[in-house]
Design an enzyme around this catalytic site. Structure first.
Site, mmCIF file in Angstrom:
data_model
loop_
_atom_site.group_PDB
_atom_site.id
_atom_site.type_symbol
_atom_site.label_atom_id
_atom_site.label_comp_id
_atom_site.label_asym_id
_atom_site.label_seq_id
_atom_site.Cartn_x
_atom_site.Cartn_y
_atom_site.Cartn_z
ATOM 1 N N HIS A 155 35.838 19.189 57.617
ATOM 2 C CA HIS A 155 35.131 20.396 57.179
ATOM 3 C C HIS A 155 33.677 20.048 56.853
ATOM 4 C CE1 HIS A 155 39.143 22.188 56.652
ATOM 5 N NE2 HIS A 155 38.523 23.343 56.692
ATOM 6 N N LYS A 159 32.203 21.715 51.246
ATOM 7 C CA LYS A 159 33.568 22.045 50.807
ATOM 8 C C LYS A 159 33.931 21.195 49.592
ATOM 9 C CE LYS A 159 38.314 22.660 52.438
ATOM 10 N NZ LYS A 159 38.469 23.972 51.769
HETATM 11 P P1 NAD Z 1 31.207 29.706 48.612
HETATM 12 O O1 NAD Z 1 30.914 28.743 47.507
HETATM 13 O O2 NAD Z 1 30.199 29.918 49.682
HETATM 14 O O3 NAD Z 1 31.536 31.169 47.976
HETATM 15 C C1 NAD Z 1 32.241 31.369 46.783
HETATM 16 C C2 NAD Z 1 31.508 32.458 46.033
HETATM 17 O O4 NAD Z 1 32.276 32.826 44.893
HETATM 18 C C3 NAD Z 1 30.127 32.003 45.525
HETATM 19 O O5 NAD Z 1 29.133 32.900 45.987
HETATM 20 C C4 NAD Z 1 30.285 32.012 44.021
HETATM 21 O O6 NAD Z 1 29.086 32.355 43.349
HETATM 22 C C5 NAD Z 1 31.357 33.083 43.829
HETATM 23 N N1 NAD Z 1 32.044 33.032 42.546
HETATM 24 C C6 NAD Z 1 32.322 31.944 41.779
HETATM 25 N N2 NAD Z 1 32.958 32.318 40.639
HETATM 26 C C7 NAD Z 1 33.084 33.665 40.698
HETATM 27 C C8 NAD Z 1 33.639 34.636 39.819
HETATM 28 N N3 NAD Z 1 34.196 34.284 38.651
HETATM 29 N N4 NAD Z 1 33.602 35.940 40.194
HETATM 30 C C9 NAD Z 1 33.037 36.315 41.362
HETATM 31 N N5 NAD Z 1 32.467 35.430 42.227
HETATM 32 C C10 NAD Z 1 32.500 34.129 41.904
HETATM 33 O O7 NAD Z 1 32.607 29.240 49.215
HETATM 34 P P2 NAD Z 1 33.309 29.722 50.581
HETATM 35 O O8 NAD Z 1 33.002 28.763 51.665
HETATM 36 O O9 NAD Z 1 33.055 31.187 50.777
HETATM 37 O O10 NAD Z 1 34.844 29.498 50.188
HETATM 38 C C11 NAD Z 1 35.435 30.152 49.096
HETATM 39 C C12 NAD Z 1 36.884 29.716 48.993
HETATM 40 O O11 NAD Z 1 37.602 30.161 50.147
HETATM 41 C C13 NAD Z 1 37.066 28.195 48.959
HETATM 42 O O12 NAD Z 1 38.149 27.890 48.111
HETATM 43 C C14 NAD Z 1 37.413 27.854 50.403
HETATM 44 O O13 NAD Z 1 38.150 26.650 50.540
HETATM 45 C C15 NAD Z 1 38.256 29.051 50.763
HETATM 46 N N6 NAD Z 1 38.381 29.342 52.198
HETATM 47 C C16 NAD Z 1 39.554 29.876 52.591
HETATM 48 C C17 NAD Z 1 39.742 30.266 53.907
HETATM 49 C C18 NAD Z 1 41.026 30.944 54.298
HETATM 50 O O14 NAD Z 1 41.191 31.299 55.479
HETATM 51 N N7 NAD Z 1 41.940 31.162 53.358
HETATM 52 C C19 NAD Z 1 38.705 30.085 54.832
HETATM 53 C C20 NAD Z 1 37.496 29.534 54.406
HETATM 54 C C21 NAD Z 1 37.332 29.180 53.064
#
Ligand code: NAD
Length: 267
Positions: A155, A159
């Site tokens: 990744h 991450k």
């Molecule tokens: P990212 O850091 O770009 O986005 C996360 C966002 O959440 C940030 O903008 C952050 O400010 C916000 N945030 C943090 N605490 C918060 C709160 N209490 N309330 C509201 N917003 C809040 O990360 P990302 O790449 O978008 O990934 C997010 C999660 O999704 C990770 O755990 C990642 O591993 C997971 N993910 C899952 C899949 C899937 O298919 N299930 C795919 C990609 C990523």
């Protein structure tokens, strides 16, 4: 019309979910929430993302906007999830959780709470990976204990959790098919004079580099042959579309804990 609230709306995943929702005639973003202190609180989420105003201001409180929606989509971080589930339960709203890095105990606690709301939790929302999970189970059953199982995931450099939730899910599916306990047979690092590979171990190795969206390869290594199964995500849109599909599916379901295999009818 499915009314959606996106948690982590300005993040990598939240922003794609918000942008892509415009392509779905039966979906509407009615709430966009970010962590307290985020620079863009109060601004229109569409203008923040450069896709034109959506008439939805970025909020820092799920509680303040939740009653506008039918379903909450959460792609935040492991610290935020439990609180968000608690608010969805209080307001009896459906939930889709894509956030990864949750411990088994945290997942169990979410499962308990899902007795009062419909909730989908999946570490990977792509159709391809979920199809693969089913295929991996079949392959593991046929190959049995004669083939060594190794999983390698890669990744992007930003991450935070490792190994990926997807790699862990793949390992779990294979361990269950082979009647092994992943807590006992999972090997996450190797270095030095570690001796021969034990027959039952399942190796799970992690790479982090640049902007890799997400790659997983499962090796089934036998004597004289090897099967390698690879999934490569080239865009986050595959996960974002999966999350929107899950939101449309969960909204009218009975309370309970579901995964992406349920959403895609792969069970
Ligand atoms: P990212 O850091 O770009 O986005 C996360 C966002 O959440 C940030 O903008 C952050 O400010 C916000 N945030 C943090 N605490 C918060 C709160 N209490 N309330 C509201 N917003 C809040 O990360 P990302 O790449 O978008 O990934 C997010 C999660 O999704 C990770 O755990 C990642 O591993 C997971 N993910 C899952 C899949 C899937 O298919 N299930 C795919 C990609 C990523």
């Amino acid at each position: 019309m499915t009314k959606i609230i996106v948690m982590g709306a300005a993040g990598r995943m939240g922003s794609r979910i918000t942008a892509l929702s415009k392509e779905y005639a039966d979906m509407e973003i009615v709430g966009a929430v970010e962590r307290k202190g985020h620079d863009s609180i109060g601004k229109d989420i569409g203008s923040i993302l450069g896709i034109g105003d959506l008439g939805v201001r970025l909020s820092d409180s799920l509680g303040a906007v939740i009653d506008k929606g039918d379903v909450v989509i959460d792609f935040t971080n492991k610290e935020a999830v439990a609180g968000n589930v608690g608010i969805a339960v209080q307001h009896k709203k459906a939930m889709v959780i894509g956030t990864t890095g949750l411990s088994q105990a945290e997942i169990e606690s979410i499962k308990e709470k899902a007795s009062s709301i419909p909730l989908v939790l999946a570490p990977n929302m792509s159709v391809g990976v979920n199809l693969l999970l089913r295929v991996l189970k079949d392959i593991a059953i046929v190959l049995g204990n004669d083939y060594d199982v190794e999983i390698v995931e890669a990744h992007h450099r930003l991450k935070k959790d490792a190994p990926s939730g997807t790699a862990l899910k793949m390992a779990q599916v294979i361990a269950e098919a082979l009647k092994r306990d992943l807590n006992e047979v999972g090997v996450y690092a190797r270095q030095g004079m570690i001796g021969e590979r034990t027959r039952n171990e399942i190796g799970i190795q992690t790479l982090r580099a640049g902007d890799i969206v997400g790659e997983h390869t499962v090796y089934f290594g036998g004597l004289g042959e090897r099967i390698e199964i690879t999934h490569r995500a080239s865009s986050r849109d595959t996960f974002a579309r999966g999350a929107l599909r899950a939101a449309g599916w969960i909204v009218n379901k009975e309370a309970g804990f579901y995964d992406m295999q349920d959403v895609l009818g792969l069970k």
